[in-house]
Write a protein that holds these residues in place. Structure first.
Motif, PDB file in Angstrom:
ATOM      1  N   ASN A  48       0.872  -1.172   0.000  1.00 12.27           N
ATOM      2  CA  ASN A  48       0.000   0.000   0.000  1.00 12.27           C
ATOM      3  C   ASN A  48       0.898   1.208   0.000  1.00 12.27           C
ATOM      4  O   ASN A  48       1.456   1.568   1.035  1.00 12.27           O
ATOM      5  CB  ASN A  48      -0.867   0.019   1.260  1.00 12.27           C
ATOM      6  CG  ASN A  48      -2.112  -0.832   1.089  1.00 12.27           C
ATOM      7  OD1 ASN A  48      -2.723  -0.815   0.030  1.00 12.27           O
ATOM      8  ND2 ASN A  48      -2.447  -1.583   2.117  1.00 12.27           N
ATOM      9  N   GLY A  49       1.066   1.825  -1.174  1.00 11.93           N
ATOM     10  CA  GLY A  49       2.096   2.843  -1.259  1.00 11.93           C
ATOM     11  C   GLY A  49       3.398   2.166  -0.926  1.00 11.93           C
ATOM     12  O   GLY A  49       3.771   1.188  -1.557  1.00 11.93           O
ATOM     13  N   ASN A  87       3.908   0.872   2.184  1.00 13.43           N
ATOM     14  CA  ASN A  87       3.665   0.046   3.375  1.00 13.43           C
ATOM     15  C   ASN A  87       3.572  -1.388   2.891  1.00 13.43           C
ATOM     16  O   ASN A  87       2.693  -1.721   2.100  1.00 13.43           O
ATOM     17  CB  ASN A  87       2.333   0.418   4.039  1.00 13.43           C
ATOM     18  CG  ASN A  87       2.374   1.775   4.720  1.00 13.43           C
ATOM     19  OD1 ASN A  87       3.415   2.430   4.738  1.00 13.43           O
ATOM     20  ND2 ASN A  87       1.256   2.176   5.278  1.00 13.43           N
ATOM     21  N   PHE A 141      -1.060  -1.101  10.291  1.00  7.57           N
ATOM     22  CA  PHE A 141       0.200  -0.493  10.731  1.00  7.57           C
ATOM     23  C   PHE A 141      -0.145   0.390  11.922  1.00  7.57           C
ATOM     24  O   PHE A 141      -1.060   1.203  11.832  1.00  7.57           O
ATOM     25  CB  PHE A 141       0.790   0.365   9.613  1.00  7.57           C
ATOM     26  CG  PHE A 141       1.463  -0.432   8.541  1.00  7.57           C
ATOM     27  CD1 PHE A 141       2.841  -0.505   8.486  1.00  7.57           C
ATOM     28  CD2 PHE A 141       0.715  -1.116   7.591  1.00  7.57           C
ATOM     29  CE1 PHE A 141       3.477  -1.252   7.498  1.00  7.57           C
ATOM     30  CE2 PHE A 141       1.345  -1.857   6.606  1.00  7.57           C
ATOM     31  CZ  PHE A 141       2.728  -1.930   6.556  1.00  7.57           C
TER      32      PHE A 141
HETATM   33  C1  LIG Z   1       1.115   3.463   5.745  1.00 13.43           C
HETATM   34  O1  LIG Z   1       1.105   3.278   7.141  1.00 13.43           O
HETATM   35  C2  LIG Z   1       1.040   4.465   7.873  1.00 13.43           C
HETATM   36  C3  LIG Z   1       1.135   4.161   9.331  1.00 13.43           C
HETATM   37  O2  LIG Z   1       2.427   3.675   9.577  1.00 13.43           O
HETATM   38  C4  LIG Z   1      -0.264   5.176   7.553  1.00 13.43           C
HETATM   39  O3  LIG Z   1      -0.287   6.437   8.202  1.00 13.43           O
HETATM   40  C5  LIG Z   1      -0.367   5.397   6.052  1.00 13.43           C
HETATM   41  O4  LIG Z   1      -1.637   5.914   5.729  1.00 13.43           O
HETATM   42  C6  LIG Z   1      -0.184   4.104   5.326  1.00 13.43           C
HETATM   43  N1  LIG Z   1      -0.150   4.346   3.899  1.00 13.43           N
HETATM   44  C7  LIG Z   1      -0.892   3.679   3.058  1.00 13.43           C
HETATM   45  C8  LIG Z   1      -0.766   4.066   1.616  1.00 13.43           C
HETATM   46  O5  LIG Z   1      -1.633   2.769   3.400  1.00 13.43           O
END
Ligand SMILES: *[C@@H]1O[C@H](CO)[C@@H](O)[C@H](O)[C@H]1NC(C)=O
Ligand SMILES: *[C@@H]1O[C@H](CO)[C@@H](O)[C@H](O)[C@H]1NC(C)=O
Ligand SMILES: *[C@@H]1O[C@H](CO)[C@@H](O)[C@H](O)[C@H]1NC(C)=O
Ligand SMILES: *[C@@H]1O[C@H](CO)[C@@H](O)[C@H](O)[C@H]1NC(C)=O
Ligand SMILES: *[C@@H]1O[C@H](CO)[C@@H](O)[C@H](O)[C@H]1NC(C)=O
Ligand SMILES: *[C@@H]1O[C@H](CO)[C@@H](O)[C@H](O)[C@H]1NC(C)=O
Ligand SMILES: *[C@@H]1O[C@H](CO)[C@@H](O)[C@H](O)[C@H]1NC(C)=O
Ligand SMILES: *[C@@H]1O[C@H](CO)[C@@H](O)[C@H](O)[C@H]1NC(C)=O
Ligand SMILES: *[C@@H]1O[C@H](CO)[C@@H](O)[C@H](O)[C@H]1NC(C)=O
Ligand SMILES: *[C@@H]1O[C@H](CO)[C@@H](O)[C@H](O)[C@H]1NC(C)=O
Ligand SMILES: *[C@@H]1O[C@H](CO)[C@@H](O)[C@H](O)[C@H]1NC(C)=O
Ligand SMILES: *[C@@H]1O[C@H](CO)[C@@H](O)[C@H](O)[C@H]1NC(C)=O
Length: 739
Positions: free
Chosen positions: A26-27, A29, A62
Motif C-alpha cells: 500500500n504505497g 507500506n 500499521f
Molecule cells: C502506511 O502506514 C502508515 C502508518 O504507519 C499510515 O499512516 C499510512 O496511511 C499508510 N499508507 C498507506 C498508503 O496505506
C-alpha cells in the motif's frame, strides 16, 4: 521536514494498492502474510529509511511505533526499528550492512527507491536457496540507493505462507567508479520490539554436536559465530528466539537459519530502548569482499519462521519447508536404503577380499547398500593406508584392488540381498576438499591449498584445505569424482570434510570457497542425479541448510553412542528434518564412549532418521544381536516412509527427562509411532505418562501396546503409562493406527 512522495521516487501507479499472492504494497507500506504470520515494514516518508513494524502473529494494521524520549545521545535512527541498518547517522547498534568505500569511510545511507512484487521466487546466482512456484511463494524486491556513495542494494523478501516462513537475501551493486568492500553482511536483519526473549541455539564440538542451550536476551549482544570456514560443530547457523513461557508445544517462537555453509555470525542485540535487533549473516572476520565498479555482491539467504505452537511447531515448519522447498534432490521425498558402512568395522584394514567378505555379510542380513568408507585410494608411496597420506589422489589403490576397482564394485553389486529381489548397491566415501601433503596432488600443486604467504600451513588430521575458490581446483574435483562414477556402478556417495580452515590469503577467500564448493556440488549432483549423496564433516560439522539444498541427507555425528545420539539428534531436529539425518547402529561397547546399550535401544535411536544403517562387522555381533536384525529391518520397512514424509514431535527431551520420547505421525495422519526411552533404571519416581501429540482428538486408535482402542484425546491428554524393564537404557516402540 516532510519530503513529498515524489522525492522518494514513488510513482502514482505504485501508490495504488495491489496484491500478488501473499504480499501487499500500500504505497510503501509492505505486508507479507502467511497462514499464521504477518511481517510488516514500511518506508519512512521523511527519510526514505526502511522501518520494521511487525514480525509475529496475524495483524491487519500499521500502528504507531512506541514513543521514545528523543533526548540524549541516541536519537533519530537510533530509536527506530530498522530493516536494513547501515553505519553512521545515529544508530549505535550493530549494522546489517557495513561497506568500506575507496576513501576509507564506512558510512552509507540506503534510501528507498522503488519496489517490485513478483510471483514465485527468483533463484540466487551461485548460491543455495529455498525455491517454489507461484502458488508456493511470493517475493518483494525493494531497491535502495545511497546517493552519496553510489551503491545500490536490492533487498529480497519471499514469503512461503503455508510454512509461516520469510526468506531474505540482498544484492549490493557498486554503481560508483571506485572499489568498495563488504565488511559485514547480515542476510536477515530486523528489529523486534521491547519484549522479553530467550535465545535457543545449538552448541557443541566434534562427537558432541547440537546441544540445545538457552539464555536470556539481555542488554548488549547475545551472539555466537563460526570462524571455522564452515558451519562447524561448535555452533550451528541456527537460533530461535522464544518468549520465557514458550514450551515445546505452545507459545511464540521465531526461528532463524542461514542457508550457507561457511563462517557465519548470529546476534540478538538488545539496545537501551529495549528493541532487539536480530542479525544473521556472514562472519565479518571472513568478509572484506571486494566489489568493483559495475559488480554485484550477492548475499546468501537466511530463513525466518514464526510459530505460535512452541518450539515444536517452529521445527515442523522448518522440516516441511526444507523437504518441500529447499532440498532439491529426488531422494528427499523417497525412502532411503538401509546401508552398512565399513568404517567402524574395518577402519583402514581393507582390501578387495575383506570388503567383499563384509559386503557378503551385509547381503546375507538383507541390507541393500554397502558403503566402502575411507582407505580405497592413493598409490604407493602415498597409498591411503592410514590418515597420513593419499587424500587428493582419487585413484583406487591397485594394491588393494589387484583385480581392478570396477570389477570389485561389480562383485559387490552382483550380490543378492537376502529376502529381496534386489541386488546389492555400492556406495563410496570421498573427502574431495582436502589434501594430504603426502600426496601426488600436493607435490604437483602446492599452490592449490589455502595458505597465507610464507606463514606455516598448519595441518589438522595431517590435512590441508584445497582452495575451492580456484576454478582449476573445482575442475580437478569434478573430474576426479566423475572419473570414478563413470567407471563403476556407484549408487551413493558420502562426501566427508575433516578439518577447519586455518590460514587464508585474505578474509574474502571463505566466500569465494563457498561459491566454489556450491559450483562443484551443483555440477556433480546435476550430472549424477541418480546418486544418493550424503554430506559429512567429521560428523555433523556441516549439517546446514546450504548443503541440504543439493544433498538430501547428512551424517549426524561420528558419535554413534545411542544415548548421546538422542541429544544430538533431537538438537539437530530443531531446524532440520529427521528425514535428512544419517544414523547407524554400531557395536558395543561403543568405540567412543565404551557404553554398552542393547541392540533394540540402539536401533530405536537410529530408526528415527531418514537414512538408517549399520556401521559394524556383522561377525562382531552376538547371536542375540544378530537374531534381532530381521525384526529391526521389519520395523524399518514400516517406519521409514513415515520418517521421510511425516510430522515429528519431540515429546520429552533427554536433557530434561530420564524418559525422553519422540513421535512421528504419517502425512496421511492414519498411522503414528512413538519411540520411548528410559535412560537409567529408576526405583522412584514412576515414569511420567507418555502424552502423545499430533493425533486426531476424536479418532480412536489401536496399538501394539494396548488391547481395544483409545481415543486421540485420551492419548494426548492422559497418555500411556509404559512399564520399562528394570535396567538402564530401555526402549520401546509403540504403534498407533487410526480406526
Ligand atoms: C502506511 O502506514 C502508515 C502508518 O504507519 C499510515 O499512516 C499510512 O496511511 C499508510 N499508507 C498507506 C498508503 O496505506
Ligand atoms: C495456524 O494456526 C491454526 C489455528 O491456531 C493452527 O491450527 C495451525 O496448525 C497453524 N499452522 C501453523 C503452520 O502454524
Ligand atoms: C537520489 O538521487 C536520485 C538520482 O541520482 C534522485 O532521483 C533522488 O531524488 C535522490 N534521492 C534523494 C533522497 O536525494
Ligand atoms: C546500479 O547498477 C546496476 C547494474 O549496472 C543497474 O542495474 C542499476 O540501475 C544502477 N542503479 C542506479 C540507481 O544507477
Ligand atoms: C586382505 O585383508 C585381510 C584383512 O585384513 C587380510 O587378512 C588379508 O591377508 C588381506 N589380503 C591380501 C591379499 O592382502
Ligand atoms: C528372511 O525371511 C525369513 C522368512 O520371513 C525370516 O525367517 C528370516 O529371518 C529373514 N532373513 C533376513 C536376513 O531378514
Ligand atoms: C601410513 O601410510 C604411509 C603411506 O602409505 C606408509 O608409508 C606408512 O607405512 C603407513 N604407516 C603405518 C603405521 O602403517
Ligand atoms: C608423511 O609421511 C611420512 C612417512 O609416512 C610421515 O612421517 C609424515 O608424518 C607424513 N606427513 C604428514 C603431514 O602426515
Ligand atoms: C570377483 O569375484 C570373483 C568370484 O568370486 C573372484 O574370482 C574375483 O577375484 C573377484 N574380483 C575382484 C576384483 O575382487
Ligand atoms: C527426478 O524427478 C524429476 C521430476 O519428478 C524427474 O523428471 C527426473 O527424471 C528425476 N530424476 C531421477 C534421476 O530420478
Ligand atoms: C554388554 O551387555 C551384554 C548384555 O547384558 C553383556 O553380555 C556383555 O558382557 C556386556 N559387555 C560389556 C563390555 O560390558
Ligand atoms: C491383551 O489382552 C490379552 C488377554 O487378556 C492379554 O494377555 C494381553 O497381555 C493384552 N495385551 C496388551 C498389550 O495389553
Amino acid at each position: 521536514m516532510v519530503v513529498s512522495r515524489a522525492l522518494l521516487g514513488l510513482s502514482v501507479a505504485s501508490l495504488a494498492a495491489f496484491a500478488k499472492g501473499a504480499i501487499t504494497a500500500n504505497g510503501a507500506n509492505f505486508t507479507l502474510t502467511g497462514d499464521n504470520v504477518s511481517y510488516l515494514f514500511h518506508v519512512d516518508e521523511e527519510t526514505g529509511e526502511l522501518i520494521s513494524d511487525h514480525f509475529g502473529g496475524p495483524v491487519e494494521d500499521f500502528v504507531n511505533p512506541p514513543y521514545i524520549n528523543p533526548s540524549g545521545w541516541v536519537d533519530n535512527l537510533g530509536n527506530v526499528r530498522r530493516e536494513f541498518p547501515d553505519v553512521g547517522r545515529s544508530d549505535f547498534r550493530l549494522p546489517a550492512i557495513h561497506i568500506a568505500h575507496a576513501d576509507g569511510n564506512t558510512v552509507t545511507e540506503f534510501n528507498y527507491q522503488s519496489h517490485e512484487v513478483v510471483d514465485g521466487k527468483p533463484s540466487l546466482p551461485g548460491l543455495p536457496a529455498t525455491y517454489g512456484d507461484d502458488a508456493d511463494v511470493s517475493t518483494i524486491i525493494v531497491q535502495l540507493y545511497d546517493n552519496y556513495s553510489d551503491v545500490s542494494a536490492a533487498l529480497s523478501y519471499s514469503v512461503f505462507p503455508k510454512y509461516n516462513a520469510i526468506a531474505r537475501s540482498f544484492a549490493i551493486t557498486n554503481n560508483g567508479t571506485e572499489d568498495i568492500s563488504i565488511e559485514r553482511a547480515s542476510s536477515f536483519s530486523t528489529d523486534l520490539p521491547n519484549i522479553e526473549l530467550d535465545m535457543i541455539e545449538l552448541q557443541g564440538d566434534w562427537s558432541h554436536e547440537m546441544n540445545r542451550v538457552k539464555r536470556p536476551i539481555q542488554y548488549g549482544e547475545t551472539s555466537f559465530r563460526s570462524t571455522v570456514g564452515y558451519a562447524s560443530h561448535i555452533h550451528n547457523p541456527f537460533f530461535a528466539l522464544v518468549t520465557p513461557s514458550t514450551t515445546e508445544t505452545q507459545g511464540e517462537a521465531w526461528g532463524f537459519n542461514f542457508v550457507y555453509s561457511g563462517s557465519f555470525e548470529a546476534t540478538a542485540e538488545r539496545f537501551s530502548n529495549g528493541f532487539v535487533r536480530v542479525l544473521l549473516g556472514l562472519n565479518p572476520l571472513h568478509a572484506t569482499i571486494p566489489v568493483k565498479p559495475g559488480e554485484t555482491f550477492q548475499s546468501p539467504e537466511a530463513v525466518a519462521i514464526y510459530s505460535t505452537e512452541g518450539v515444536g511447531g517452529m521445527s515442523r515448519s522448518f522440516h516441511d519447508l526444507y523437504r518441500n522447498h529447499l532440498s532439491r534432490s529426488n531422494y528427499t521425498s523417497q525412502t532411503r536404503p538401509v546401508l552398512l558402512n565399513s568404517w567402524e568395522g574395518l577402519y583402514f584394514d581393507i582390501n578387495d577380499t575383506a570388503l567383499e567378505n563384509l559386503a557378503q555379510q551385509t547381503a546375507d542380513l538383507g541390507i541393500s547398500l554397502f558403503v566402502n568408507d575411507d582407505g580405497w585410494f592413493g598409490t604407493d608411496p602415498n597409498a591411503r593406508l592410514n590418515d597420513t597420506a593419499g587424500l587428493g589422489d582419487w585413484t583406487p589403490n591397485p594394491a588393494h584392488f589387484p583385480g581392478g576397482f570396477p570389477e570389485y564394485v561389480a562383485n559387490v553389486t552382483n550380490l543378492n540381498v537376502a529376502n529381496s529381489t534386489e541386488k546389492m548397491k555400492f556406495g563410496l566415501w570421498f573427502e574431495p576438499e582436502m589434501v594430504n601433503p603426502n600426496s601426488s596432488l600436493y607435490e604437483e600443486h602446492p599452490d592449490w591449498v589455502l595458505h597465507a604467504g610464507r606463514h606455516t600451513r598448519t595441518v589438522t588430521r595431517n590435512e590441508l584445505v584445497l582452495n575451492l575458490g580456484l576454478p582449476e581446483v573445482q575442475d580437478y574435483i569434478i573430474n576426479s569424482v566423475s572419473e570414478i562414477l563413470d567407471n563403476a556402478d556407484i549408487s551413493y556417495i558420502k562426501w566427508d570434510n575433516n578439518r577447519g580452515v586455518h590460514e587464508q590469503s585474505k578474509p574474502s577467500e571463505n566466500y569465494d570457497y563457498m561459491l566454489g564448493i556450491y559450483h562443484v556440488i551443483d555440477t556433480l549432483t546435476t550430472k549424477y542425479p541418480e546418486v544418493l549423496w550424503e554430506g559429512c564433516a567429521s560428523g555433523g560439522g556441516r549439517f546446514d541448510a546450504g548443503l541440504l539444498h543439493y544433498w538430501p541427507q547428512h551424517w549426524t555425528s561420528d558419535n554413534t553412542d545411542a544415548s548421546d545420539r538422542l541429544t544430538i539428534q533431537l538438537g539437530t531436529s530443531l531446524a532440520y528434518p529427521p528425514s535428512a539425518m544419517g544414523c547407524h547402529v554400531s557395536v558395543v561397547p561403543n568405540h567412543l564412549t565404551n557404553r554398552n546399550i542393547s541392540i533394540e535401544y540402539r536401533a530405536h535411536v537410529a530408526l528415527m532418521c531418514g537414512s538408517f544403517g549399520f556401521e559394524l562387522k556383522p561377525s562382531d555381533l552376538t547371536p542375540e544381536e544378530s537374531a534381532a536384525i530381521p525384526g529391526i529391518l521389519a520395523d524399518w520397512e514400516k517406519m521409514n516412509p513415515i520418517v521421510i514424509s511425516g510430522d515429528f514431535y519431540r515429546l520429552r527431551l533427554p536433557d530434561d527427562s530420564n524418559w525422553p520420547a519422540v513421535q512421528f505421525v504419517s502425512a496421511e495422519e492414519d498411522t503414528s509411532f512413538v519411540l520411548a526411552f528410559q535412560q537409567s533404571a529408576s526405583i522412584k519416581p514412576a515414569p511420567p505418562p507418555l502424552r502423545m501429540q499430533g493425533l486426531q482428538a476424536n479418532a480412536r486408535y489401536s496399538s501394539n501396546a494396548f488391547n481395544g482402542t483409545i481415543s486421540g484425546n485420551t492419548l494426548m491428554n492422559a497418555g500411556l503409562n509404559i512399564r520399562y524393564e528394570v535396567g538402564d537404557y530401555q526402549s520401546t516402540l509403540i504403534w498407533l493406527y487410526k480406526e
